[in-house]
Design a protein around this motif. Sequence first.
Motif, mmCIF file in Angstrom:
data_model
loop_
_atom_site.group_PDB
_atom_site.id
_atom_site.type_symbol
_atom_site.label_atom_id
_atom_site.label_comp_id
_atom_site.label_asym_id
_atom_site.label_seq_id
_atom_site.Cartn_x
_atom_site.Cartn_y
_atom_site.Cartn_z
ATOM 1 N N ALA A 1 -5.797 8.362 -8.477
ATOM 2 C CA ALA A 1 -6.150 7.131 -7.715
ATOM 3 C C ALA A 1 -6.808 6.439 -8.420
ATOM 4 O O ALA A 1 -6.993 5.071 -8.312
ATOM 5 N N LEU B 1 0.753 -1.310 0.008
ATOM 6 C CA LEU B 1 0.056 -0.094 -0.154
ATOM 7 C C LEU B 1 0.831 1.270 -0.044
ATOM 8 O O LEU B 1 0.615 2.240 -0.859
ATOM 9 N N SER B 2 1.898 1.159 0.554
ATOM 10 C CA SER B 2 2.923 2.116 0.593
ATOM 11 C C SER B 2 3.466 2.504 -0.700
ATOM 12 O O SER B 2 3.665 3.775 -1.099
ATOM 13 N N GLN C 1 1.111 6.401 -7.088
ATOM 14 C CA GLN C 1 -0.230 7.540 -7.148
ATOM 15 C C GLN C 1 0.572 8.937 -7.001
ATOM 16 O O GLN C 1 -0.261 9.612 -8.008
ATOM 17 N N SER C 2 1.365 8.954 -6.238
ATOM 18 C CA SER C 2 2.015 10.337 -6.166
ATOM 19 C C SER C 2 2.519 10.853 -7.335
ATOM 20 O O SER C 2 2.561 11.961 -7.994
ATOM 21 N N ILE D 1 1.692 1.701 -3.428
ATOM 22 C CA ILE D 1 1.051 2.196 -4.362
ATOM 23 C C ILE D 1 0.631 3.771 -4.266
ATOM 24 O O ILE D 1 0.440 4.525 -5.106
ATOM 25 N N GLU D 2 0.754 4.121 -2.794
ATOM 26 C CA GLU D 2 0.476 5.696 -2.527
ATOM 27 C C GLU D 2 1.999 6.449 -3.298
ATOM 28 O O GLU D 2 1.420 7.553 -3.843
ATOM 29 N N SER D 3 2.992 5.967 -3.369
ATOM 30 C CA SER D 3 3.920 6.497 -4.026
ATOM 31 C C SER D 3 3.718 6.471 -5.306
ATOM 32 O O SER D 3 4.180 7.558 -6.205
ATOM 33 N N SER E 1 -5.376 14.223 -7.977
ATOM 34 C CA SER E 1 -5.151 13.211 -7.033
ATOM 35 C C SER E 1 -6.257 12.178 -7.074
ATOM 36 O O SER E 1 -6.010 10.964 -6.874
ATOM 37 N N GLU F 1 0.033 11.310 -10.057
ATOM 38 C CA GLU F 1 -0.640 12.763 -9.604
ATOM 39 C C GLU F 1 0.375 14.000 -10.301
ATOM 40 O O GLU F 1 -0.559 14.987 -10.801
#
Length: 202
Positions: A155, A121-122, A128-129, A124-126, A151, A132
């Motif tokens: 996502a 998940l970490s 997505q950033s 995935i967030e990276s 954002s 973005e």
Amino acid sequence: MLRNIRKEELKEQIFLQSMALFQEKGFDNVTVEEITRACGIAKGTFYNYFPKKEAILLHLGMLQMESAKESLKRYDNLESLKEKLNFLFQDLFARFSIYPDLARLTIAEMMRSSLLIKAELSMIESFQSELEVLIEEGKKKGQVVEQLTASDVAAVVAGVYFYCLMVWASSDMSADEMRATFERRFEVVWGGICPKLDGEGE
């Protein structure tokens, strides 16, 4: 420089040998000792590259993140946001085509482990950033509907990508079929992202 290349080659060797053992015996049934014996390295050498056995499964995700960053640099001069995204995902899917069985095993094991899911998940967030930033640039050029936030778009695009990976990992579809499925669904998403031309859709 040469030393760094050798280190990366050894890390890749440990990764591939480990994945072969995981595929043969199952992740839970393989020990670090078996991996080091198969690679012909000392246990201490293994821990220099991977702090624990589970970290091997995260290696593919990290390789994908590195690939994404390299792709974004490579296609930075393209004007079209859609082209940039298409080329980016083509590059990401390429590794799954090279090692489909290993990639499928990695994804399946990561979905099974709550510890690995948190780490994933970490990543995935990276990811997505990174998306973005790309989408925000496209928005400034008028290539994204003004009312949408970068954002939210990032996502949704990332969500389609990772959902396709999860479905693929638990099915018998080929890597090419997975990529084709993503491309179809991305076109649906793009239809909602891209500003309509005057008179279009009336």
